[in-house]
Design a protein around this motif. Structure first.
Motif, PDB file in Angstrom:
ATOM      1  N   PRO A  17       0.835  -1.204   0.000  1.00 17.44           N
ATOM      2  CA  PRO A  17       0.000   0.000   0.000  1.00 17.44           C
ATOM      3  C   PRO A  17       0.866   1.249   0.000  1.00 17.44           C
ATOM      4  CG  PRO A  17      -0.004  -1.039   2.157  1.00 17.44           C
ATOM      5  CD  PRO A  17       0.697  -1.985   1.238  1.00 17.44           C
ATOM      6  N   HIS A  18       0.263   2.376  -0.365  1.00 16.32           N
ATOM      7  CA  HIS A  18       1.045   3.603  -0.538  1.00 16.32           C
ATOM      8  C   HIS A  18       1.734   4.053   0.744  1.00 16.32           C
ATOM      9  CE1 HIS A  18      -1.829   6.335   1.510  1.00 16.32           C
ATOM     10  NE2 HIS A  18      -2.728   5.475   1.090  1.00 16.32           N
ATOM     11  N   TRP A  19       1.179   3.674   1.902  1.00 15.68           N
ATOM     12  CA  TRP A  19       1.792   4.111   3.162  1.00 15.68           C
ATOM     13  C   TRP A  19       2.923   3.175   3.610  1.00 15.68           C
ATOM     14  CZ3 TRP A  19       0.873   0.206   6.642  1.00 15.68           C
ATOM     15  CH2 TRP A  19      -0.258  -0.590   6.410  1.00 15.68           C
ATOM     16  N   LYS A  20       3.228   2.178   2.787  1.00 11.88           N
ATOM     17  CA  LYS A  20       4.333   1.259   3.094  1.00 11.88           C
ATOM     18  C   LYS A  20       5.398   1.332   2.008  1.00 11.88           C
ATOM     19  CE  LYS A  20       2.480  -2.530   5.908  1.00 11.88           C
ATOM     20  NZ  LYS A  20       2.306  -3.992   5.962  1.00 11.88           N
ATOM     21  N   ARG A  21       5.691   2.513   1.512  1.00 13.18           N
ATOM     22  CA  ARG A  21       6.567   2.635   0.361  1.00 13.18           C
ATOM     23  C   ARG A  21       8.029   2.934   0.709  1.00 13.18           C
ATOM     24  NH1 ARG A  21       3.615   2.770  -4.503  1.00 13.18           N
ATOM     25  NH2 ARG A  21       1.963   1.255  -4.131  1.00 13.18           N
ATOM     26  N   SER A  22       8.412   2.881   1.978  1.00 11.41           N
ATOM     27  CA  SER A  22       9.831   3.018   2.292  1.00 11.41           C
ATOM     28  C   SER A  22      10.535   1.760   1.797  1.00 11.41           C
ATOM     29  CB  SER A  22      10.046   3.192   3.794  1.00 11.41           C
ATOM     30  OG  SER A  22       9.790   1.984   4.474  1.00 11.41           O
ATOM     31  N   ALA A  23      11.837   1.848   1.584  1.00  4.36           N
ATOM     32  CA  ALA A  23      12.587   0.704   1.053  1.00  4.36           C
ATOM     33  C   ALA A  23      12.475  -0.507   1.963  1.00  4.36           C
ATOM     34  CB  ALA A  23      14.046   1.094   0.860  1.00  4.36           C
ATOM     35  N   LEU A  24      12.606  -0.292   3.271  1.00  2.00           N
ATOM     36  CA  LEU A  24      12.568  -1.408   4.218  1.00  2.00           C
ATOM     37  C   LEU A  24      11.187  -2.045   4.282  1.00  2.00           C
ATOM     38  CD1 LEU A  24      13.874  -3.171   6.360  1.00  2.00           C
ATOM     39  CD2 LEU A  24      13.344  -1.400   8.068  1.00  2.00           C
ATOM     40  N   SER A  25      10.146  -1.225   4.402  1.00  3.14           N
ATOM     41  CA  SER A  25       8.795  -1.774   4.522  1.00  3.14           C
ATOM     42  C   SER A  25       8.380  -2.490   3.238  1.00  3.14           C
ATOM     43  CB  SER A  25       7.787  -0.666   4.852  1.00  3.14           C
ATOM     44  OG  SER A  25       7.758   0.316   3.844  1.00  3.14           O
ATOM     45  N   THR A  26       8.805  -1.960   2.095  1.00  3.72           N
ATOM     46  CA  THR A  26       8.516  -2.622   0.828  1.00  3.72           C
ATOM     47  C   THR A  26       9.203  -3.976   0.759  1.00  3.72           C
ATOM     48  OG1 THR A  26       8.211  -0.532  -0.358  1.00  3.72           O
ATOM     49  CG2 THR A  26       8.757  -2.473  -1.688  1.00  3.72           C
ATOM     50  N   HIS A  27      10.452  -4.021   1.211  1.00  4.77           N
ATOM     51  CA  HIS A  27      11.221  -5.272   1.206  1.00  4.77           C
ATOM     52  C   HIS A  27      10.546  -6.318   2.098  1.00  4.77           C
ATOM     53  CE1 HIS A  27      14.707  -7.792   0.651  1.00  4.77           C
ATOM     54  NE2 HIS A  27      14.904  -7.884   1.945  1.00  4.77           N
ATOM     55  N   ILE A  28      10.160  -5.915   3.293  1.00  7.20           N
ATOM     56  CA  ILE A  28       9.506  -6.832   4.232  1.00  7.20           C
ATOM     57  C   ILE A  28       8.176  -7.316   3.664  1.00  7.20           C
ATOM     58  CG2 ILE A  28       8.415  -7.003   6.503  1.00  7.20           C
ATOM     59  CD1 ILE A  28      10.581  -5.064   7.512  1.00  7.20           C
ATOM     60  N   HIS A  29       7.429  -6.393   3.076  1.00  6.20           N
ATOM     61  CA  HIS A  29       6.130  -6.738   2.492  1.00  6.20           C
ATOM     62  C   HIS A  29       6.289  -7.814   1.424  1.00  6.20           C
ATOM     63  CE1 HIS A  29       1.966  -5.908   1.094  1.00  6.20           C
ATOM     64  NE2 HIS A  29       2.471  -6.286  -0.058  1.00  6.20           N
ATOM     65  N   ARG A  30       7.280  -7.666   0.573  1.00  7.16           N
ATOM     66  CA  ARG A  30       7.465  -8.610  -0.528  1.00  7.16           C
ATOM     67  C   ARG A  30       7.979  -9.960  -0.054  1.00  7.16           C
ATOM     68  NH1 ARG A  30       9.631  -4.021  -4.778  1.00  7.16           N
ATOM     69  NH2 ARG A  30       7.537  -3.404  -5.479  1.00  7.16           N
ATOM     70  N   ILE A  31       8.771  -9.967   1.007  1.00  4.44           N
ATOM     71  CA  ILE A  31       9.228 -11.237   1.580  1.00  4.44           C
ATOM     72  C   ILE A  31       8.029 -12.013   2.122  1.00  4.44           C
ATOM     73  CG2 ILE A  31      10.477 -12.253   3.518  1.00  4.44           C
ATOM     74  CD1 ILE A  31      12.619 -10.111   3.125  1.00  4.44           C
ATOM     75  N   ARG A  32       7.151 -11.316   2.827  1.00  2.00           N
ATOM     76  CA  ARG A  32       5.941 -11.958   3.362  1.00  2.00           C
ATOM     77  C   ARG A  32       5.015 -12.415   2.236  1.00  2.00           C
ATOM     78  NH1 ARG A  32       4.689  -7.623   8.238  1.00  2.00           N
ATOM     79  NH2 ARG A  32       6.143  -8.508   9.773  1.00  2.00           N
TER      80      ARG A  32
END
Length: 241
Positions: free
Chosen positions: A213-228
């Motif tokens: 989602p747009h509020w999770k667009r930091s590099a770290l949060s995006t990375h974690i999101h995609r791993i999950r």
């Protein structure tokens, strides 16, 4: 866009009578629906890894297993705080106009979409009825462009829900069409209405899973999101090895 920290669902999909293992089938389907790649490009990418499979076989995998995967993917839980952004876009198939009606929430998560031949109140009403049935509750607000059909349909289906109608407010829904437009160009257009509806259902389900989602667009949060997301994908498809 769903919270992939929820418990994973073990695969119940059968690969019986398929000579390729689940890992290869799941990867082919993932490549085709997740990225703007043609079937022939997916075939070439698999060949680079020593996997010899025809693009027609990949097409069949997409139809059969893509739909099965999409049904098992975790869906975002609805909330009465949700804001539905509705929009329609024209798609030409065989020289004839069709309309893809789509609804996304405030995070850009695709809630539903339907291909119809009309752009009128009946078509708008059909989308709203499907949404209510699928979500199980009404949203806080709906946002649309200036098409009057939305207002008429809303009065019949959900009269108590707030409706904001303004071209500038609906960028979220309009932007949601962009990924499909890219695919349309790669595929050199869609061949049939019968094939389009299943394709977009699979396409959006996989995109919902992997795009944060747009509020999770930091590099770290995006990375974690995609791993999950990838962990859930492997659990659903059975491609755990």
């Amino acid at each position: 866009m769903a919270d992939n920290s929820v418990e994973m669902t073990s695969s119940t999909i059968s690969y019986k009578n398929h000579r390729f293992p689940p890992q290869i089938i799941a990867r082919a389907v993932w490549l085709y629906f997740r990225f703007p790649l043609s079937l022939r490009l997916v075939e070439e990418m698999l060949l680079e890894r020593g996997i010899v499979v025809s693009y027609e076989t990949i097409r069949r995998w997409g139809r059969k297993f893509g739909a099965a995967y999409a049904k098992q993917l975790h869906r975002k839980k609805p909330s009465r705080k949700d804001i539905w952004h509705l929009d329609e876009v024209v798609i030409s198939i065989g020289g004839r106009k069709h309309w893809l009606w789509r609804a996304v929430d405030q995070d850009g998560y695709v809630l539903d979409e339907i291909v119809q031949t009309r752009r009128d109140t009946k078509a708008a009403k059909r989308l709203l009825v499907r949404l209510l049935k699928k979500q199980g509750l009404s949203p806080k607000r709906i946002v649309t462009d200036k098409l009057r059909s939305y207002g008429a349909a809303k009065r019949d289906v959900m009269p108590a829900v707030e409706h904001r109608s303004h071209k500038g407010l609906n960028n979220r829904a309009e932007n949601s069409h962009v990924p499909l437009r890219k695919r349309e160009r790669v595929m050199q257009g869609f061949r049939s209405v019968a094939g389009l509806q299943p394709f977009i259902s699979i396409f959006s389900a996989i995109r919902n899973l992997f795009v944060p989602p747009h509020w999770k667009r930091s590099a770290l949060s995006t990375h974690i999101h995609r791993i999950r997301a990838m962990a859930q994908w492997k659990a659903v498809t059975g491609a755990t090895a």
